[in-house]
Enzyme design. Structure first.
Site, PDB file in Angstrom:
ATOM      1  N   VAL A 123      71.616 -20.263  68.128  1.00 37.39           N
ATOM      2  CA  VAL A 123      70.538 -20.623  69.054  1.00 37.39           C
ATOM      3  C   VAL A 123      69.391 -21.280  68.289  1.00 37.39           C
ATOM      4  O   VAL A 123      68.304 -21.461  68.820  1.00 37.39           O
ATOM      5  CB  VAL A 123      70.035 -19.366  69.810  1.00 37.39           C
ATOM      6  CG1 VAL A 123      71.118 -18.826  70.730  1.00 37.39           C
ATOM      7  CG2 VAL A 123      69.572 -18.272  68.846  1.00 37.39           C
ATOM      8  N   CYS A 157      55.282 -16.751  83.035  1.00 38.96           N
ATOM      9  CA  CYS A 157      55.481 -18.074  83.620  1.00 38.96           C
ATOM     10  C   CYS A 157      54.118 -18.677  83.975  1.00 38.96           C
ATOM     11  O   CYS A 157      53.321 -18.034  84.654  1.00 38.96           O
ATOM     12  CB  CYS A 157      56.353 -17.946  84.858  1.00 38.96           C
ATOM     13  SG  CYS A 157      56.456 -19.467  85.817  1.00 38.96           S
ATOM     14  N   HIS A 178      75.299 -20.103  73.590  1.00 39.83           N
ATOM     15  CA  HIS A 178      74.404 -18.952  73.792  1.00 39.83           C
ATOM     16  C   HIS A 178      72.947 -19.348  73.996  1.00 39.83           C
ATOM     17  O   HIS A 178      72.050 -18.538  73.808  1.00 39.83           O
ATOM     18  CB  HIS A 178      74.542 -17.980  72.613  1.00 39.83           C
ATOM     19  CG  HIS A 178      75.905 -17.352  72.536  1.00 39.83           C
ATOM     20  ND1 HIS A 178      76.418 -16.777  71.402  1.00 39.83           N
ATOM     21  CD2 HIS A 178      76.869 -17.216  73.479  1.00 39.83           C
ATOM     22  CE1 HIS A 178      77.640 -16.312  71.642  1.00 39.83           C
ATOM     23  NE2 HIS A 178      77.937 -16.586  72.893  1.00 39.83           N
ATOM     24  N   THR A 216      81.785 -17.726  61.770  1.00 40.64           N
ATOM     25  CA  THR A 216      81.673 -16.788  62.893  1.00 40.64           C
ATOM     26  C   THR A 216      82.581 -15.595  62.652  1.00 40.64           C
ATOM     27  O   THR A 216      83.700 -15.750  62.153  1.00 40.64           O
ATOM     28  CB  THR A 216      82.002 -17.455  64.249  1.00 40.64           C
ATOM     29  OG1 THR A 216      82.007 -16.443  65.266  1.00 40.64           O
ATOM     30  CG2 THR A 216      83.335 -18.191  64.246  1.00 40.64           C
ATOM     31  N   SER A 217      82.073 -14.408  62.993  1.00 39.01           N
ATOM     32  CA  SER A 217      82.890 -13.205  62.846  1.00 39.01           C
ATOM     33  C   SER A 217      83.989 -13.187  63.903  1.00 39.01           C
ATOM     34  O   SER A 217      84.905 -12.376  63.819  1.00 39.01           O
ATOM     35  CB  SER A 217      82.014 -11.957  62.969  1.00 39.01           C
ATOM     36  OG  SER A 217      81.302 -11.994  64.186  1.00 39.01           O
TER      37      SER A 217
HETATM   38  P1  NAD Z   1      78.044 -12.949  63.062  1.00 38.70           P
HETATM   39  O1  NAD Z   1      76.834 -12.543  62.330  1.00 38.70           O
HETATM   40  O2  NAD Z   1      78.779 -11.949  63.841  1.00 38.70           O
HETATM   41  O3  NAD Z   1      79.058 -13.545  62.001  1.00 38.70           O
HETATM   42  C1  NAD Z   1      78.605 -14.364  60.978  1.00 38.70           C
HETATM   43  C2  NAD Z   1      79.784 -14.690  60.114  1.00 38.70           C
HETATM   44  O4  NAD Z   1      79.347 -15.623  59.143  1.00 38.70           O
HETATM   45  C3  NAD Z   1      80.384 -13.521  59.370  1.00 38.70           C
HETATM   46  O5  NAD Z   1      81.757 -13.479  59.629  1.00 38.70           O
HETATM   47  C4  NAD Z   1      80.097 -13.827  57.894  1.00 38.70           C
HETATM   48  O6  NAD Z   1      81.155 -13.436  57.051  1.00 38.70           O
HETATM   49  C5  NAD Z   1      79.980 -15.320  57.937  1.00 38.70           C
HETATM   50  N1  NAD Z   1      79.155 -15.912  56.882  1.00 38.70           N
HETATM   51  C6  NAD Z   1      78.119 -15.401  56.185  1.00 38.70           C
HETATM   52  N2  NAD Z   1      77.625 -16.308  55.330  1.00 38.70           N
HETATM   53  C7  NAD Z   1      78.373 -17.433  55.501  1.00 38.70           C
HETATM   54  C8  NAD Z   1      78.370 -18.706  54.907  1.00 38.70           C
HETATM   55  N3  NAD Z   1      77.467 -19.056  53.972  1.00 38.70           N
HETATM   56  N4  NAD Z   1      79.279 -19.614  55.323  1.00 38.70           N
HETATM   57  C9  NAD Z   1      80.199 -19.288  56.270  1.00 38.70           C
HETATM   58  N5  NAD Z   1      80.249 -18.094  56.861  1.00 38.70           N
HETATM   59  C10 NAD Z   1      79.350 -17.171  56.471  1.00 38.70           C
HETATM   60  O7  NAD Z   1      77.633 -14.206  63.956  1.00 38.70           O
HETATM   61  P2  NAD Z   1      78.398 -14.964  65.122  1.00 38.70           P
HETATM   62  O8  NAD Z   1      79.857 -14.921  64.865  1.00 38.70           O
HETATM   63  O9  NAD Z   1      77.707 -16.258  65.261  1.00 38.70           O
HETATM   64  O10 NAD Z   1      78.176 -14.145  66.449  1.00 38.70           O
HETATM   65  C11 NAD Z   1      77.183 -13.235  66.692  1.00 38.70           C
HETATM   66  C12 NAD Z   1      76.100 -13.594  67.714  1.00 38.70           C
HETATM   67  O11 NAD Z   1      74.825 -13.584  67.102  1.00 38.70           O
HETATM   68  C13 NAD Z   1      76.185 -14.932  68.355  1.00 38.70           C
HETATM   69  O12 NAD Z   1      76.148 -14.680  69.713  1.00 38.70           O
HETATM   70  C14 NAD Z   1      74.927 -15.707  67.992  1.00 38.70           C
HETATM   71  O13 NAD Z   1      74.364 -16.292  69.142  1.00 38.70           O
HETATM   72  C15 NAD Z   1      74.007 -14.682  67.475  1.00 38.70           C
HETATM   73  N6  NAD Z   1      73.223 -15.112  66.290  1.00 38.70           N
HETATM   74  C16 NAD Z   1      72.761 -16.396  66.139  1.00 38.70           C
HETATM   75  C17 NAD Z   1      72.052 -16.775  64.987  1.00 38.70           C
HETATM   76  C18 NAD Z   1      71.564 -18.202  64.824  1.00 38.70           C
HETATM   77  O14 NAD Z   1      71.243 -18.891  65.788  1.00 38.70           O
HETATM   78  N7  NAD Z   1      71.504 -18.715  63.576  1.00 38.70           N
HETATM   79  C19 NAD Z   1      71.813 -15.835  64.006  1.00 38.70           C
HETATM   80  C20 NAD Z   1      72.280 -14.521  64.199  1.00 38.70           C
HETATM   81  C21 NAD Z   1      72.984 -14.190  65.337  1.00 38.70           C
HETATM   82 ZN    ZN Z   2      57.612 -18.562  87.645  1.00 38.25          ZN
END
Ligand code: NAD
Ligand code: ZN
Length: 246
Positions: free
Chosen positions: A103, A147, A119, A188-189
């Site tokens: 996001v 708002c 998301h 992504t996990s």
């Molecule tokens: P997650 O935290 O569950 O998974 C992150 C994954 O990234 C892990 O599997 C980890 O091993 C891997 N990782 C860590 N460092 C890395 C690197 N340098 N290169 C590649 N992979 C690496 O996050 P997710 O799978 O995106 O899902 C969880 C939810 O959390 C989502 O819905 C998301 O919207 C939200 N989220 C978003 C952000 C953001 O916008 N940056 C941050 C945290 C969580």
């Molecule tokens: Zn409103």
């Protein structure tokens, strides 16, 4: 990193339709904590405890303060090599779709176009009484955010745990996943559904699926190639390998 498997690069390069799914790991090198190690950074709370409709109903001020902290952190962040190579990749593939669970807007900041934000986005704000949704990049002064039209509570324009994704956005991602002949699943996990279901769609069709993640995921054993690498390293290496591939 170790060299990219030649056959995978060749297939990615030959793909008519390339699909990319990203998660928080892609932004890790930009200093934005992934979901799992979020606790320490963000006031020692679990995202599940603040990123839910129940949490917002209980304590909207707390939720808004948590999002404000995330917004501030992202304001200081820059896209990293992973975001940049993905923006470049979009210019190489005949058909390309990038769907992200992030996001933070860093893909767009790196130049990616037409990103499907599964998301939502940290900069979107929505009136809980239906006045609409708007972008607000300002630093927040009052908590909770109200708002400006009707003074009802406004909420972040993100998808919380337990909420449905925007149907239009998800359907588009699903359609692209179903027509792709090659895909990258990065940082992504792959535990959060329905987003992770896009990987199932890819696998059902025998698309080439390359996973990039330093850790194992539930999909590591079933994708075509699982690279246990950081996104920024593997994607920079892909860009180099691309020019040598047939
Ligand atoms: P997650 O935290 O569950 O998974 C992150 C994954 O990234 C892990 O599997 C980890 O091993 C891997 N990782 C860590 N460092 C890395 C690197 N340098 N290169 C590649 N992979 C690496 O996050 P997710 O799978 O995106 O899902 C969880 C939810 O959390 C989502 O819905 C998301 O919207 C939200 N989220 C978003 C952000 C953001 O916008 N940056 C941050 C945290 C969580
Ligand atoms: Zn409103």
């Amino acid at each position: 990193m170790k060299a990219w498997p030649k056959e995978a690069v060749k297939k990615l390069k030959a793909a008519h339709s390339l699909f990319v799914l990203t998660g928080a790991g892609v932004s890790a090198a930009s200093g934005i904590a992934t979901f799992r190690d979020a606790g320490g950074l963000w006031e020692n709370v679990k995202p599940e405890d603040v990123a839910t409709p129940e949490a917002f109903a209980r304590d909207p001020e707390r939720v808004w303060r948590w999002y404000d902290a995330r917004r501030r952190r992202v304001l200081q962040a820059q896209p990293n090599a992973a975001h940049r190579v993905l923006a470049w990749l979009e210019t190489q593939a005949p058909r390309f779709c990038l769907a992200t669970q992030n996001v933070d807007g860093l893909h767009q900041a790196a130049g990616s176009r037409g990103v499907l934000e599964l998301h939502g986005n940290l900069w979107l704000v929505r009136c809980t009484q239906g006045c609409g949704e708007w972008e607000d990049r300002h630093e927040l002064a009052d908590f909770p955010y109200r708002c400006p039209h009707c003074k009802a509570l406004a909420r972040p324009g993100v998808v919380w745990f337990g909420e449905a994704l925007d149907a239009g956005v998800f359907e588009k991602a699903e359609q692209e996943a179903m027509r792709a002949d090659a895909a990258l699943v990065i940082g992504t996990s792959s535990l959060v559904y329905p987003a992770a279901g896009l990987i199932d769609r890819l696998l059902e069709r025998d698309a080439l699926v390359v996973e990039i993640n330093p850790e194992k995921t539930p999909f590591s054993g079933i994708v075509t190639v699982s690279l246990r690498e950081k996104a920024e390293d593997a994607l920079e290496a892909l860009k180099k390998a691309w020019s040598f591939a047939p």
